[in-house]
Write a protein that holds these residues in place. Structure first.
Motif, mmCIF file in Angstrom:
data_model
loop_
_atom_site.group_PDB
_atom_site.id
_atom_site.type_symbol
_atom_site.label_atom_id
_atom_site.label_comp_id
_atom_site.label_asym_id
_atom_site.label_seq_id
_atom_site.Cartn_x
_atom_site.Cartn_y
_atom_site.Cartn_z
ATOM 1 N N PRO A 196 0.803 -1.229 0.000
ATOM 2 C CA PRO A 196 0.000 0.000 0.000
ATOM 3 C C PRO A 196 0.838 1.282 0.000
ATOM 4 C CG PRO A 196 -0.825 -1.563 1.624
ATOM 5 C CD PRO A 196 0.493 -2.081 1.158
ATOM 6 N N HIS A 197 2.122 1.164 0.325
ATOM 7 C CA HIS A 197 2.997 2.332 0.413
ATOM 8 C C HIS A 197 3.975 2.396 -0.747
ATOM 9 C CE1 HIS A 197 1.336 2.406 4.432
ATOM 10 N NE2 HIS A 197 1.806 1.197 4.640
ATOM 11 N N HIS A 198 3.757 1.583 -1.778
ATOM 12 C CA HIS A 198 4.692 1.540 -2.900
ATOM 13 C C HIS A 198 4.707 2.881 -3.622
ATOM 14 C CE1 HIS A 198 6.085 -0.329 -6.935
ATOM 15 N NE2 HIS A 198 7.125 -0.149 -6.137
ATOM 16 N N ARG A 199 5.897 3.423 -3.816
ATOM 17 C CA ARG A 199 6.069 4.695 -4.530
ATOM 18 C C ARG A 199 6.482 4.367 -5.963
ATOM 19 N NH1 ARG A 199 7.907 10.196 -2.955
ATOM 20 N NH2 ARG A 199 8.110 9.509 -0.794
ATOM 21 N N THR A 200 5.572 4.598 -6.891
ATOM 22 C CA THR A 200 5.833 4.264 -8.280
ATOM 23 C C THR A 200 5.027 5.178 -9.177
ATOM 24 O OG1 THR A 200 5.817 2.488 -9.930
ATOM 25 C CG2 THR A 200 4.004 2.522 -8.338
ATOM 26 N N THR A 220 17.324 -1.577 3.906
ATOM 27 C CA THR A 220 18.155 -0.378 3.808
ATOM 28 C C THR A 220 17.392 0.674 3.019
ATOM 29 O OG1 THR A 220 19.279 -1.352 1.878
ATOM 30 C CG2 THR A 220 20.393 -1.512 4.023
ATOM 31 N N LEU A 221 17.448 1.910 3.504
ATOM 32 C CA LEU A 221 16.730 3.019 2.860
ATOM 33 C C LEU A 221 17.663 4.214 2.699
ATOM 34 C CD1 LEU A 221 14.171 4.359 1.759
ATOM 35 C CD2 LEU A 221 13.564 4.964 4.115
ATOM 36 N N PRO A 222 18.266 4.390 1.514
ATOM 37 C CA PRO A 222 19.025 5.620 1.285
ATOM 38 C C PRO A 222 18.088 6.821 1.282
ATOM 39 C CG PRO A 222 19.552 3.924 -0.347
ATOM 40 C CD PRO A 222 18.311 3.475 0.375
ATOM 41 N N GLY A 223 18.475 7.860 1.969
ATOM 42 C CA GLY A 223 17.619 9.043 2.051
ATOM 43 C C GLY A 223 17.910 9.829 3.309
ATOM 44 N N PHE A 224 16.956 10.692 3.692
ATOM 45 C CA PHE A 224 17.124 11.562 4.849
ATOM 46 C C PHE A 224 18.501 12.239 4.797
ATOM 47 C CE2 PHE A 224 13.861 8.585 6.067
ATOM 48 C CZ PHE A 224 12.982 9.325 6.855
ATOM 49 N N ILE A 252 13.467 6.030 -1.781
ATOM 50 C CA ILE A 252 12.485 7.114 -1.655
ATOM 51 C C ILE A 252 12.077 7.638 -3.033
ATOM 52 C CG2 ILE A 252 13.072 7.799 0.697
ATOM 53 C CD1 ILE A 252 14.307 9.917 -2.151
ATOM 54 N N HIS A 253 12.724 7.159 -4.105
ATOM 55 C CA HIS A 253 12.358 7.532 -5.463
ATOM 56 C C HIS A 253 11.348 6.530 -6.025
ATOM 57 C CE1 HIS A 253 16.549 9.510 -5.656
ATOM 58 N NE2 HIS A 253 15.654 10.439 -5.422
ATOM 59 N N PRO A 254 10.459 6.975 -6.916
ATOM 60 C CA PRO A 254 9.554 6.018 -7.564
ATOM 61 C C PRO A 254 10.345 4.941 -8.297
ATOM 62 C CG PRO A 254 8.884 8.285 -8.011
ATOM 63 C CD PRO A 254 10.225 8.362 -7.363
ATOM 64 N N PHE A 305 12.626 -1.219 -4.020
ATOM 65 C CA PHE A 305 11.191 -1.014 -3.784
ATOM 66 C C PHE A 305 10.989 0.433 -3.336
ATOM 67 C CE2 PHE A 305 7.289 -1.010 -1.341
ATOM 68 C CZ PHE A 305 6.458 -1.910 -2.000
ATOM 69 N N GLY A 306 10.360 1.237 -4.186
ATOM 70 C CA GLY A 306 10.068 2.622 -3.813
ATOM 71 C C GLY A 306 9.021 2.666 -2.720
ATOM 72 N N ILE A 307 9.277 3.466 -1.686
ATOM 73 C CA ILE A 307 8.337 3.524 -0.562
ATOM 74 C C ILE A 307 7.953 4.966 -0.262
ATOM 75 C CG2 ILE A 307 10.155 3.561 1.226
ATOM 76 C CD1 ILE A 307 8.211 1.658 2.840
ATOM 77 N N ARG A 308 6.660 5.189 -0.096
ATOM 78 C CA ARG A 308 6.126 6.509 0.221
ATOM 79 C C ARG A 308 6.047 6.643 1.739
ATOM 80 N NH1 ARG A 308 2.524 10.061 -2.641
ATOM 81 N NH2 ARG A 308 2.376 8.530 -4.319
ATOM 82 N N LEU A 309 6.693 7.655 2.283
ATOM 83 C CA LEU A 309 6.770 7.821 3.731
ATOM 84 C C LEU A 309 5.552 8.532 4.304
ATOM 85 C CD1 LEU A 309 10.530 8.895 3.929
ATOM 86 C CD2 LEU A 309 9.567 6.603 4.251
ATOM 87 N N LEU A 310 5.043 9.529 3.578
ATOM 88 C CA LEU A 310 3.882 10.292 4.029
ATOM 89 C C LEU A 310 3.037 10.673 2.826
ATOM 90 C CD1 LEU A 310 5.321 12.842 6.651
ATOM 91 C CD2 LEU A 310 3.802 10.926 7.118
ATOM 92 N N ASP A 311 1.798 11.025 3.068
ATOM 93 C CA ASP A 311 0.909 11.479 2.003
ATOM 94 C C ASP A 311 1.437 12.781 1.400
ATOM 95 O OD1 ASP A 311 -1.668 11.588 0.475
ATOM 96 O OD2 ASP A 311 -1.890 13.423 1.643
ATOM 97 N N ALA A 312 1.424 12.856 0.084
ATOM 98 C CA ALA A 312 1.818 14.070 -0.626
ATOM 99 C C ALA A 312 1.187 14.036 -2.008
ATOM 100 C CB ALA A 312 3.341 14.171 -0.734
ATOM 101 N N PRO A 313 0.923 15.195 -2.607
ATOM 102 C CA PRO A 313 0.286 15.217 -3.925
ATOM 103 C C PRO A 313 1.208 14.797 -5.057
ATOM 104 C CG PRO A 313 0.802 17.446 -3.188
ATOM 105 C CD PRO A 313 1.080 16.544 -2.034
ATOM 106 N N ASP A 314 2.523 14.731 -4.811
ATOM 107 C CA ASP A 314 3.517 14.419 -5.834
ATOM 108 C C ASP A 314 4.329 13.218 -5.361
ATOM 109 O OD1 ASP A 314 5.899 14.358 -7.375
ATOM 110 O OD2 ASP A 314 5.751 16.494 -7.794
ATOM 111 N N VAL A 315 4.543 12.216 -6.228
ATOM 112 C CA VAL A 315 5.287 11.012 -5.821
ATOM 113 C C VAL A 315 6.748 11.310 -5.520
ATOM 114 C CG1 VAL A 315 3.784 9.411 -7.049
ATOM 115 C CG2 VAL A 315 5.785 10.373 -8.229
ATOM 116 N N TRP A 316 7.236 12.494 -5.899
ATOM 117 C CA TRP A 316 8.631 12.850 -5.646
ATOM 118 C C TRP A 316 8.816 13.592 -4.322
ATOM 119 C CZ3 TRP A 316 12.641 11.213 -8.650
ATOM 120 C CH2 TRP A 316 12.312 10.667 -9.907
#
Length: 311
Positions: free
Chosen positions: A25-29, A60-64, A247-249, A257-268
């Motif tokens: 449900p949190h897949h960022r694509t 592992t999650l590259p980001g932040f 964190i990228h689609p 596996f792209g993962i969406r951390l919070l709700d936002a209008p843009d997948v980026w």
């Protein structure tokens, strides 16, 4: 022998699929919704490896990396409610996995600010402060399933420029190879365009023309992708069995596996490129600070700007 191994195989497969099902449900694509867990064989295999061994599933999650340098987008250079909510989401996801797979799961946040700080024009001391504050947030909230990994864990106290040079030289693809990939692969082209757009939006003090800024950011975007690829290779070297998040689609079925951390209008959109807004109904979303300021009032936490709130 078949009577004992077949049920174990089915159990491993079922548990692995159930773990992955929590992530879907949190897949960022940017692609259409997939037809279930079977569309993600890379992730299923890696999760099954941990399940079979009776070990916590490691992600592992590259980001932040750091906050955007554009004050129109963020509240400052330190983590705020956007990061706090995102870290809480990741820890809760690990708790949910624990109900299916008792050894649980953990997420290693691979903070990559120093990898390309010079390219995104963020001072190294701001990146250090952001990463240190991120660790404090994790400890203060007792998010025991999370940890932070950055270049200091790999190259110690070397100067930041020397660390970047060593990572780039050792792991980055050549510029020629990357340009060829951008020309031939749609996903890489989309990534290149997305990073270029972010670099343009993050630039607050450019004195030249818009077209000159775009040309410069297109050049820098190649460098950011090179360094990001290099960081990914280094992470894989240090955490070879981990399930790779992004964190990228990501396309359906990709190794990451792209993962969406919070709700936002843009997948980026990410917490470090935006501010958090609590809507009147209690839900949260991310948006540029200037937009959030129009919709809500600023809330401080521990003496620092934290987020905006409607109502």
């Amino acid at each position: 022998m078949p009577l004992t191994t077949t049920p174990r195989t089915r159990s491993t497969s079922g548990i692995s699929a159930a773990v992955l099902d929590l992530l879907l449900p949190h897949h960022r694509t940017t692609a259409a919704a997939p037809g279930g867990v079977v569309a993600f064989p890379h992730q299923l295999r890696r999760i099954a490896d941990f399940v079979r061994a009776g070990e916590p599933v490691v992600f592992t999650l590259p980001g932040f990396p750091c906050k955007s340098p554009n004050p129109a987008k963020v509240l400052g250079h330190l983590p705020d409610q956007g990061e706090r909510l995102s870290l809480g989401f990741l820890n809760t996801l690990c708790e949910e996995i624990e109900r299916i797979h008792p050894p649980g799961a953990r997420v290693i946040i691979c903070s990559d600010g120093h990898v390309f700080g010079d390219l995104i024009r963020v001072p190294d001391d701001h990146i250090d402060a952001y990463a240190d504050a991120l660790g404090h947030l994790i400890r203060d909230a007792d998010l025991r399933r999370l940890s932070v990994f950055d270049l200091r864990d790999v190259l110690g106290d070397l100067p930041h420029g020397a660390k970047r040079a060593r990572v780039h030289q050792g792991y980055a693809p050549t510029l020629e190879a990357l340009r060829a990939e951008v020309r031939s692969e749609g996903h890489t082209l989309a990534l290149y365009r997305g990073i270029t757009r972010f670099l343009v939006d993050d630039t607050a003090d450019f004195t030249g023309t818009r077209s000159a800024l775009q040309r410069e950011c297109r050049q820098r975007a190649y460098g950011v992708i090179q360094r990001s690829r290099a960081w990914g290779e280094l992470i894989a070297e240090h955490h070879p069995r981990a399930v790779r998040l992004s964190i990228h689609p990501q396309p359906i079925g990709a190794p990451k596996f792209g993962i969406r951390l919070l709700d936002a209008p843009d997948v980026w959109t990410t917490p470090w490129h935006s501010a958090a807004l609590r809507r009147a109904d209690g839900t949260w979303t991310l948006m540029p600070r200037t937009r959030a300021r129009q919709l809500g009032r600023l809330v401080h936490r521990h003496g620092r700007p934290s987020h905006y709130e409607q109502g």
